[in-house]
Write an enzyme that holds these catalytic residues in place. Structure first.
Site, PDB file in Angstrom:
ATOM      1  N   GLU A   1     -27.876  -0.270-107.937  1.00  0.00           N
ATOM      2  CA  GLU A   1     -29.007   0.576-108.320  1.00  0.00           C
ATOM      3  C   GLU A   1     -29.824   1.020-107.104  1.00  0.00           C
ATOM      4  OE1 GLU A   1     -32.462   0.279-111.586  1.00  0.00           O
ATOM      5  OE2 GLU A   1     -30.491  -0.303-112.347  1.00  0.00           O
TER       6      GLU A   1
ATOM      7  N   ASP B   1     -23.859  -6.478-110.688  1.00  0.00           N
ATOM      8  CA  ASP B   1     -24.577  -6.527-111.960  1.00  0.00           C
ATOM      9  C   ASP B   1     -23.590  -6.107-113.038  1.00  0.00           C
ATOM     10  OD1 ASP B   1     -26.176  -6.321-114.163  1.00  0.00           O
ATOM     11  OD2 ASP B   1     -27.443  -4.713-113.387  1.00  0.00           O
TER      12      ASP B   1
END
Length: 324
Positions: free
Chosen positions: A113, A224
């Site tokens: 991200e 993730d």
């Protein structure tokens, strides 16, 4: 965990670039002055992560000491979703990330991200010591940082997920560590409960890539995954791949990496705790090939910053591996 509905505001880029410019000005003043500052005094603003012993300067005594004490037979890794889509207090949070990386000085950093302003911010501080690889250029993406003194980059590629609806992919790098062949992988699997089927397809692709790697190569994945236990059980892991957390005996202190009971960055009315962030290992199995074995795991980023928030809504994972 964030979904692509969130988008960083252009004001974030302006704010972070102003901060970078201000630090550059401070550095120039520090260099030109011979009497106004004590030798070795920091020219960059401090943040609350410094209180834990970290610093955002590139050339600290602590960093040099850590480098000199590195164990040649130990590989260290940090994987972290830095929540780049959240623009609130982003400069301070980015500075805290730099502090943690300098403090721990990992050989491999796997980030999820990311956004471009965040990448430029970190690159400006750590480019001397790390090689950067990005899993994209637009919107948000993954990235790797490889310590130049320890890791030699041979090749890298971005593997597409054919049916992703959230611009997700798999970033892969072929590297050498002490002459040992490693394949490093990171990804940010599809987010949210409703994306379970796509998330499982992405896990299947990653497991296939890991298990099909040459026998003289050790493969490390960190990222993730947004996975729930039932999803992993349904897909199953190849016999050659281990979950590092499980391999280390299911340590309670680093079980939950996304925990709204403790991490207050997200205003969520319910308490959730998940092991979204995971590390997988497939050891080399060819006769005579060096092998990696999990040695330790800990969470990082659990100190609250001066702004009252944490570096990310995820805790980072810090792992070490012994190289035989």
């Amino acid at each position: 965990m964030s979904s692509p509905e969130g988008r960083w505001d252009s004001s974030l880029q302006t704010e972070m670039e102003k901060l970078c410019a201000g630090e550059e000005s401070a550095e120039r003043k520090s260099t030109s002055s011979t009497t106004s500052e004590k030798e070795g005094e920091e020219s960059t603003p401090r943040n609350s992560a410094d209180e834990a012993g970290a610093s955002c300067t590139d050339d600290t005594a602590e960093t040099k000491e850590k480098l000199s004490e590195e164990d040649d037979n130990t590989l260290s890794l940090i994987t972290w979703n830095v929540d780049g889509l959240d623009g609130e207090n982003q400069p301070e949070r980015a500075r805290a990330l730099c502090s943690y990386l300098i403090q721990h000085s990992p050989d491999v950093v796997l980030l999820q991200e990311l956004i471009q302003p965040y990448v430029r911010f970190v690159y400006k501080r750590l480019a001397v010591d790390y090689t950067y690889i990005e899993g994209g250029k637009e919107n948000y993406f993954t990235g790797m940082m490889l310590k130049k003194s320890r890791i030699t980059l041979l090749d890298s590629e971005i593997v597409s997920y054919p049916t992703t609806q959230m611009m997700r992919n798999l970033l892969v790098a072929q590297v050498l560590f002490r002459g040992q062949k490693l394949c490093l992988m990171t990804s940010h699997f599809e987010s949210c409960k409703d994306s379970a089927e796509e998330r499982m397809r992405q896990l299947q692709l990653v497991m296939r890539r890991m298990s099909e790697a040459p026998g003289d190569v050790s493969v490390l994945f960190g990222g993730d995954t947004n996975l729930r236990a039932a999803e992993v059980a349904k897909v199953g892991l190849p016999s050659s791949v281990c979950d590092v957390w499980e391999q280390l005996g299911y340590p309670v202190h680093c079980r939950y990496t996304w925990d709204t009971r403790l991490n207050t960055n997200k205003a969520i009315p319910f308490n959730y705790h998940f092991r979204f962030d995971r590390v997988y290992l497939r050891r080399a199995h060819k006769d005579g090939a060096p092998r990696l074995n999990p040695a330790s795991m800990a969470l990082v980023g659990q100190e609250k910053l001066k702004c009252g928030r944490y570096t990310s809504d995820h805790w980072g994972i810090y792992c070490t591996f012994s190289a035989e």
